[in-house]
Design a protein around this motif. Structure first.
Motif, PDB file in Angstrom:
ATOM      1  N   MET A 171       5.872  -9.259  11.840  1.00 39.10           N
ATOM      2  CA  MET A 171       5.470  -9.074  10.461  1.00 39.10           C
ATOM      3  C   MET A 171       6.668  -9.372   9.567  1.00 39.10           C
ATOM      4  O   MET A 171       7.766  -8.895   9.814  1.00 39.10           O
ATOM      5  N   GLU A 172       6.454 -10.126   8.533  1.00 35.78           N
ATOM      6  CA  GLU A 172       7.516 -10.540   7.629  1.00 35.78           C
ATOM      7  C   GLU A 172       7.258  -9.965   6.240  1.00 35.78           C
ATOM      8  O   GLU A 172       6.140  -9.975   5.739  1.00 35.78           O
ATOM      9  N   ILE A 173       8.312  -9.443   5.613  1.00 37.03           N
ATOM     10  CA  ILE A 173       8.202  -8.926   4.255  1.00 37.03           C
ATOM     11  C   ILE A 173       8.381 -10.086   3.298  1.00 37.03           C
ATOM     12  O   ILE A 173       9.442 -10.709   3.249  1.00 37.03           O
ATOM     13  N   VAL A 174       7.330 -10.394   2.548  1.00 36.12           N
ATOM     14  CA  VAL A 174       7.369 -11.518   1.627  1.00 36.12           C
ATOM     15  C   VAL A 174       8.051 -11.123   0.324  1.00 36.12           C
ATOM     16  O   VAL A 174       8.942 -11.791  -0.170  1.00 36.12           O
ATOM     17  N   THR A 175       7.621 -10.008  -0.241  1.00 37.82           N
ATOM     18  CA  THR A 175       8.198  -9.512  -1.484  1.00 37.82           C
ATOM     19  C   THR A 175       8.722  -8.110  -1.238  1.00 37.82           C
ATOM     20  O   THR A 175       7.965  -7.209  -0.873  1.00 37.82           O
ATOM     21  N   ASN A 176       9.991  -7.927  -1.445  1.00 35.73           N
ATOM     22  CA  ASN A 176      10.613  -6.641  -1.214  1.00 35.73           C
ATOM     23  C   ASN A 176      10.583  -5.835  -2.509  1.00 35.73           C
ATOM     24  O   ASN A 176      11.331  -6.120  -3.436  1.00 35.73           O
ATOM     25  N   ASN A 177       9.719  -4.848  -2.591  1.00 31.52           N
ATOM     26  CA  ASN A 177       9.647  -3.955  -3.738  1.00 31.52           C
ATOM     27  C   ASN A 177      10.214  -2.612  -3.312  1.00 31.52           C
ATOM     28  O   ASN A 177       9.609  -1.910  -2.508  1.00 31.52           O
ATOM     29  N   CYS A 178      11.345  -2.284  -3.841  1.00 30.78           N
ATOM     30  CA  CYS A 178      11.994  -1.046  -3.458  1.00 30.78           C
ATOM     31  C   CYS A 178      12.261  -0.227  -4.716  1.00 30.78           C
ATOM     32  O   CYS A 178      13.025  -0.642  -5.589  1.00 30.78           O
ATOM     33  N   ALA A 179      11.613   0.909  -4.789  1.00 30.81           N
ATOM     34  CA  ALA A 179      11.826   1.802  -5.926  1.00 30.81           C
ATOM     35  C   ALA A 179      11.644   3.228  -5.451  1.00 30.81           C
ATOM     36  O   ALA A 179      10.834   3.501  -4.572  1.00 30.81           O
ATOM     37  N   ALA A 180      12.399   4.105  -6.028  1.00 29.05           N
ATOM     38  CA  ALA A 180      12.273   5.519  -5.703  1.00 29.05           C
ATOM     39  C   ALA A 180      11.371   6.172  -6.739  1.00 29.05           C
ATOM     40  O   ALA A 180      11.529   5.943  -7.941  1.00 29.05           O
ATOM     41  N   LEU A 181      10.430   6.950  -6.270  1.00 28.18           N
ATOM     42  CA  LEU A 181       9.512   7.657  -7.159  1.00 28.18           C
ATOM     43  C   LEU A 181       9.893   9.125  -7.227  1.00 28.18           C
ATOM     44  O   LEU A 181      10.295   9.716  -6.229  1.00 28.18           O
ATOM     45  N   SER A 182       9.718   9.692  -8.389  1.00 33.15           N
ATOM     46  CA  SER A 182       9.930  11.128  -8.515  1.00 33.15           C
ATOM     47  C   SER A 182       8.703  11.857  -7.970  1.00 33.15           C
ATOM     48  O   SER A 182       7.624  11.270  -7.833  1.00 33.15           O
ATOM     49  N   ASN A 183       8.885  13.115  -7.661  1.00 35.41           N
ATOM     50  CA  ASN A 183       7.753  13.913  -7.185  1.00 35.41           C
ATOM     51  C   ASN A 183       6.640  13.961  -8.224  1.00 35.41           C
ATOM     52  O   ASN A 183       5.461  13.990  -7.879  1.00 35.41           O
ATOM     53  N   TYR A 184       7.012  13.958  -9.503  1.00 29.66           N
ATOM     54  CA  TYR A 184       6.019  13.963 -10.578  1.00 29.66           C
ATOM     55  C   TYR A 184       5.160  12.711 -10.523  1.00 29.66           C
ATOM     56  O   TYR A 184       3.934  12.770 -10.656  1.00 29.66           O
ATOM     57  N   GLU A 185       5.796  11.558 -10.321  1.00 32.10           N
ATOM     58  CA  GLU A 185       5.056  10.301 -10.248  1.00 32.10           C
ATOM     59  C   GLU A 185       4.128  10.277  -9.035  1.00 32.10           C
ATOM     60  O   GLU A 185       2.990   9.807  -9.123  1.00 32.10           O
ATOM     61  N   VAL A 186       4.602  10.802  -7.913  1.00 34.86           N
ATOM     62  CA  VAL A 186       3.765  10.878  -6.714  1.00 34.86           C
ATOM     63  C   VAL A 186       2.583  11.803  -6.965  1.00 34.86           C
ATOM     64  O   VAL A 186       1.439  11.473  -6.620  1.00 34.86           O
ATOM     65  N   LEU A 187       2.834  12.946  -7.593  1.00 31.87           N
ATOM     66  CA  LEU A 187       1.761  13.892  -7.903  1.00 31.87           C
ATOM     67  C   LEU A 187       0.690  13.240  -8.771  1.00 31.87           C
ATOM     68  O   LEU A 187      -0.507  13.344  -8.483  1.00 31.87           O
ATOM     69  N   LYS A 188       1.102  12.570  -9.835  1.00 32.39           N
ATOM     70  CA  LYS A 188       0.135  11.934 -10.733  1.00 32.39           C
ATOM     71  C   LYS A 188      -0.644  10.831 -10.018  1.00 32.39           C
ATOM     72  O   LYS A 188      -1.853  10.697 -10.206  1.00 32.39           O
ATOM     73  N   HIS A 189       0.025  10.049  -9.188  1.00 23.75           N
ATOM     74  CA  HIS A 189      -0.657   8.984  -8.458  1.00 23.75           C
ATOM     75  C   HIS A 189      -1.680   9.559  -7.477  1.00 23.75           C
ATOM     76  O   HIS A 189      -2.810   9.061  -7.379  1.00 23.75           O
ATOM     77  N   LEU A 190      -1.306  10.612  -6.778  1.00 23.47           N
ATOM     78  CA  LEU A 190      -2.238  11.230  -5.830  1.00 23.47           C
ATOM     79  C   LEU A 190      -3.417  11.888  -6.539  1.00 23.47           C
ATOM     80  O   LEU A 190      -4.537  11.898  -6.017  1.00 23.47           O
ATOM     81  N   GLN A 191      -3.182  12.422  -7.742  1.00 22.86           N
ATOM     82  CA  GLN A 191      -4.296  12.983  -8.509  1.00 22.86           C
ATOM     83  C   GLN A 191      -5.282  11.895  -8.910  1.00 22.86           C
ATOM     84  O   GLN A 191      -6.491  12.115  -8.905  1.00 22.86           O
ATOM     85  N   VAL A 192      -4.771  10.717  -9.237  1.00 25.13           N
ATOM     86  CA  VAL A 192      -5.648   9.582  -9.562  1.00 25.13           C
ATOM     87  C   VAL A 192      -6.464   9.185  -8.335  1.00 25.13           C
ATOM     88  O   VAL A 192      -7.667   8.944  -8.433  1.00 25.13           O
ATOM     89  N   ILE A 193      -5.818   9.137  -7.184  1.00 22.23           N
ATOM     90  CA  ILE A 193      -6.538   8.804  -5.950  1.00 22.23           C
ATOM     91  C   ILE A 193      -7.615   9.835  -5.667  1.00 22.23           C
ATOM     92  O   ILE A 193      -8.759   9.494  -5.336  1.00 22.23           O
ATOM     93  N   LYS A 194      -7.258  11.099  -5.819  1.00 24.06           N
ATOM     94  CA  LYS A 194      -8.216  12.180  -5.545  1.00 24.06           C
ATOM     95  C   LYS A 194      -9.408  12.140  -6.497  1.00 24.06           C
ATOM     96  O   LYS A 194     -10.552  12.364  -6.096  1.00 24.06           O
ATOM     97  N   ASP A 195      -9.143  11.824  -7.776  1.00 23.27           N
ATOM     98  CA  ASP A 195     -10.201  11.832  -8.783  1.00 23.27           C
ATOM     99  C   ASP A 195     -10.998  10.528  -8.850  1.00 23.27           C
ATOM    100  O   ASP A 195     -11.958  10.448  -9.612  1.00 23.27           O
ATOM    101  N   SER A 196     -10.601   9.542  -8.073  1.00 18.88           N
ATOM    102  CA  SER A 196     -11.314   8.265  -8.120  1.00 18.88           C
ATOM    103  C   SER A 196     -12.719   8.419  -7.544  1.00 18.88           C
ATOM    104  O   SER A 196     -12.993   9.313  -6.745  1.00 18.88           O
ATOM    105  N   LYS A 197     -13.587   7.563  -7.978  1.00 24.27           N
ATOM    106  CA  LYS A 197     -14.972   7.609  -7.509  1.00 24.27           C
ATOM    107  C   LYS A 197     -15.080   7.226  -6.042  1.00 24.27           C
ATOM    108  O   LYS A 197     -15.960   7.687  -5.341  1.00 24.27           O
ATOM    109  N   ARG A 198     -14.194   6.371  -5.602  1.00 19.37           N
ATOM    110  CA  ARG A 198     -14.203   5.946  -4.214  1.00 19.37           C
ATOM    111  C   ARG A 198     -13.591   7.052  -3.357  1.00 19.37           C
ATOM    112  O   ARG A 198     -12.419   7.404  -3.508  1.00 19.37           O
ATOM    113  N   LYS A 199     -14.357   7.617  -2.485  1.00 18.02           N
ATOM    114  CA  LYS A 199     -13.889   8.717  -1.643  1.00 18.02           C
ATOM    115  C   LYS A 199     -13.215   8.171  -0.393  1.00 18.02           C
ATOM    116  O   LYS A 199     -13.701   7.252   0.243  1.00 18.02           O
TER     117      LYS A 199
END
Length: 133
Positions: free
Chosen positions: A1-29
């Motif tokens: 497996m080859e990495i084509v685009t290397n996206n490296c960023a550190a997320l804060s716990n707040y950003e992870v929390l908000k992203h997971l809340q969006v996933i949880k609240d999405s219509k797609r279960k």
């Protein structure tokens, strides 16, 4: 497996929390492991200081801390787990004895208490619980 685009960023716990809340609240279960990981991580993060943070408080805190020449990793650690003692700042900031004076450490603690008042409240609650009767 080859990495084509290397996206490296550190997320804060707040950003992870908000992203997971969006996933949880999405219509797609989601099923299986993703649902379990999302649920467990949300439950954990909501019970940490990040549950009380806001994007505005984080942004203003970062602006206030910019005067101390902290690197990105140190800022991320401070935001994710706001220190409430000078010792905790020494553990987070590399070579803190050379880079920060005692007054600067106290200023950082004041800035954090102003932007994240819930951490001071949690500490005083913990101190009251630990006090011998």
């Amino acid at each position: 497996m080859e990495i084509v685009t290397n996206n490296c960023a550190a997320l804060s716990n707040y950003e992870v929390l908000k992203h997971l809340q969006v996933i949880k609240d999405s219509k797609r279960k989601h099923k299986g492991q993703l649902a379990t990981i999302t649920y467990e991580t949300l439950r954990y993060l909501e019970n940490t200081p990040v549950g009380e943070q806001t994007s505005d408080s984080i942004r203003e805190c970062m602006k206030s801390l910019s005067a101390f020449n902290l690197n990105k990793t140190e800022l991320l650690m401070i935001i994710n787990s706001p220190p409430i003692t000078a010792l905790e700042i020494q553990l987070i900031v590399e070579d803190s004895e050379e880079r920060l004076s005692e007054d600067q450490v106290q200023q950082i603690l004041v800035i954090l208490a102003n932007h994240f008042p819930h951490i001071v409240k949690e500490q005083s609650d913990n101190d009251n619980e630990e006090a011998p009767e």
